[in-house]
Write a protein that holds these residues in place. Structure first.
Motif, PDB file in Angstrom:
ATOM      1  N   HIS A   2       3.318  -0.246  -5.273  1.00 25.87           N
ATOM      2  CA  HIS A   2       1.850  -0.888  -5.780  1.00 25.87           C
ATOM      3  C   HIS A   2       2.075  -2.194  -6.781  1.00 25.87           C
ATOM      4  CE1 HIS A   2      -1.826  -0.652  -7.979  1.00 25.87           C
ATOM      5  NE2 HIS A   2      -2.348  -0.302  -6.637  1.00 25.87           N
ATOM      6  N   ARG A   3       1.329  -2.771  -6.875  1.00 24.49           N
ATOM      7  CA  ARG A   3       1.294  -4.082  -7.469  1.00 24.49           C
ATOM      8  C   ARG A   3       1.747  -3.996  -9.110  1.00 24.49           C
ATOM      9  NH1 ARG A   3      -4.336  -7.032  -6.907  1.00 24.49           N
ATOM     10  NH2 ARG A   3      -3.512  -8.497  -8.049  1.00 24.49           N
ATOM     11  N   THR A   4       1.437  -2.832  -9.654  1.00 22.88           N
ATOM     12  CA  THR A   4       1.472  -2.427 -10.949  1.00 22.88           C
ATOM     13  C   THR A   4       2.588  -1.791 -11.104  1.00 22.88           C
ATOM     14  OG1 THR A   4       0.482  -0.317 -10.632  1.00 22.88           O
ATOM     15  CG2 THR A   4      -0.885  -2.128 -11.381  1.00 22.88           C
ATOM     16  N   ASP A  29      -3.729  -9.013 -13.273  1.00 26.28           N
ATOM     17  CA  ASP A  29      -3.228  -8.435 -12.060  1.00 26.28           C
ATOM     18  C   ASP A  29      -3.223  -6.887 -12.267  1.00 26.28           C
ATOM     19  OD1 ASP A  29      -2.870 -10.982 -10.960  1.00 26.28           O
ATOM     20  OD2 ASP A  29      -0.738 -10.855 -11.338  1.00 26.28           O
ATOM     21  N   TYR A  30      -3.693  -6.452 -13.245  1.00 20.74           N
ATOM     22  CA  TYR A  30      -3.540  -4.782 -13.597  1.00 20.74           C
ATOM     23  C   TYR A  30      -4.477  -3.996 -13.869  1.00 20.74           C
ATOM     24  CZ  TYR A  30       0.919  -7.220 -13.859  1.00 20.74           C
ATOM     25  OH  TYR A  30       2.062  -7.795 -13.708  1.00 20.74           O
TER      26      TYR A  30
END
Length: 194
Positions: A2-4, A29-30
Motif C-alpha cells: 500500500h502507498r502508506t 499522500d496519506y
C-alpha cells in the motif's frame, strides 16, 4: 504494498508536489488533507511520520484515504488493516513468521483423476465392461493442507446460558425471563399492577 507502507530510508517530504490536475494545492499522500502552502504540507506529512510505526525495515503511516471508515494501518506483508499501533506490531510479528515458514517452492496441485462415465447398455456398442478400474489414489497437495492444526473439540468450550421462560401475568404469553420487564413496560404500561 500500500502507498502508506514505505521502505525505511525513503523520505516522503522530498516527494511533496503541487497538484496541477485539479486544484493547484498540495495533496497529502496519506489522507485527504489539502494545503495551500508547501511548508504546511511538509509539517502535516512530518506529523504523519512522527505517528508512524517503524517495524522490520518499514515505515507504516496511518492511512486516512478512505479504505475503511476509521484511520488505520496497512500490514507490510499481507492485506490486513489494523486500527491500533500495538495490534499492528503484534500482527506484523506473527505475519512475518508465517510468511517465513511458507516454502518458496510452490507445489502445483495434482490434476483431478479421470472421471469414468457409464454408458447406458442400450447405447453401448458392445457388452458392458464388468471390470471397473478404480481411479489412482492422489496424495493431497501442500496447498490443501491448512497451515495450522485445527483445534481439538475438547480444547474449545462454550458456555451457554440456559433460557428461562416465564408467563406474562397480564397476557399469559411465554417470554424469556430477562425480557419480561421490558415486555410489561412496552405492552402493559397502561395497566395498573396490583
Amino acid at each position: 504494498m500500500h502507498r502508506t507502507v514505505l521502505r525505511r530510508g525513503h523520505d516522503p517530504l522530498l516527494s511533496i508536489e503541487k497538484c496541477s490536475s485539479c486544484c493547484n494545492m498540495f495533496h497529502c499522500d496519506y489522507c485527504k488533507m489539502l494545503h495551500k502552502h508547501l511548508h504546511q504540507a511538509q509539517n502535516h506529512v512530518a506529523n504523519h511520520l512522527r505517528n508512524a510505526v517503524q517495524q522490520e525495515g518499514f515505515v507504516i503511516i496511518k492511512c486516512g484515504l478512505g479504505c475503511r471508515q476509521t484511520p488505520h494501518f496497512h500490514c507490510c506483508y499481507c492485506k490486513s488493516t489494523l486500527i491500533r499501533k500495538d495490534a499492528l506490531i503484534k500482527h506484523i510479528t506473527t505475519c512475518k513468521n508465517t510468511s517465513d515458514r511458507q516454502s518458496p517452492l510452490i507445489v502445483p496441485a495434482a490434476p483431478p483423476p479421470p472421471s469414468t462415465v457409464e454408458v447406458p447398455p442400450s447405447r453401448a456398442e458392445g457388452p458392458p465392461s464388468t471390470a471397473e478400474v478404480p481411479p489412482p489414489e492422489v496424495p493431497p497437495s501442500t496447498a490443501e493442507v491448512p497451515p495450522f492444526p485445527a483445534a481439538s473439540s475438547s480444547a474449545v468450550r462454550l458456555r451457554v446460558r440456559q433460557q428461562v421462560r416465564v408467563a406474562c401475568p397480564h397476557c399469559d404469553i411465554q417470554i424469556n425471563k430477562k425480557n419480561l420487564l421490558v415486555h410489561i413496560n412496552r405492552r402493559h404500561s397502561h395497566t395498573t399492577i396490583l
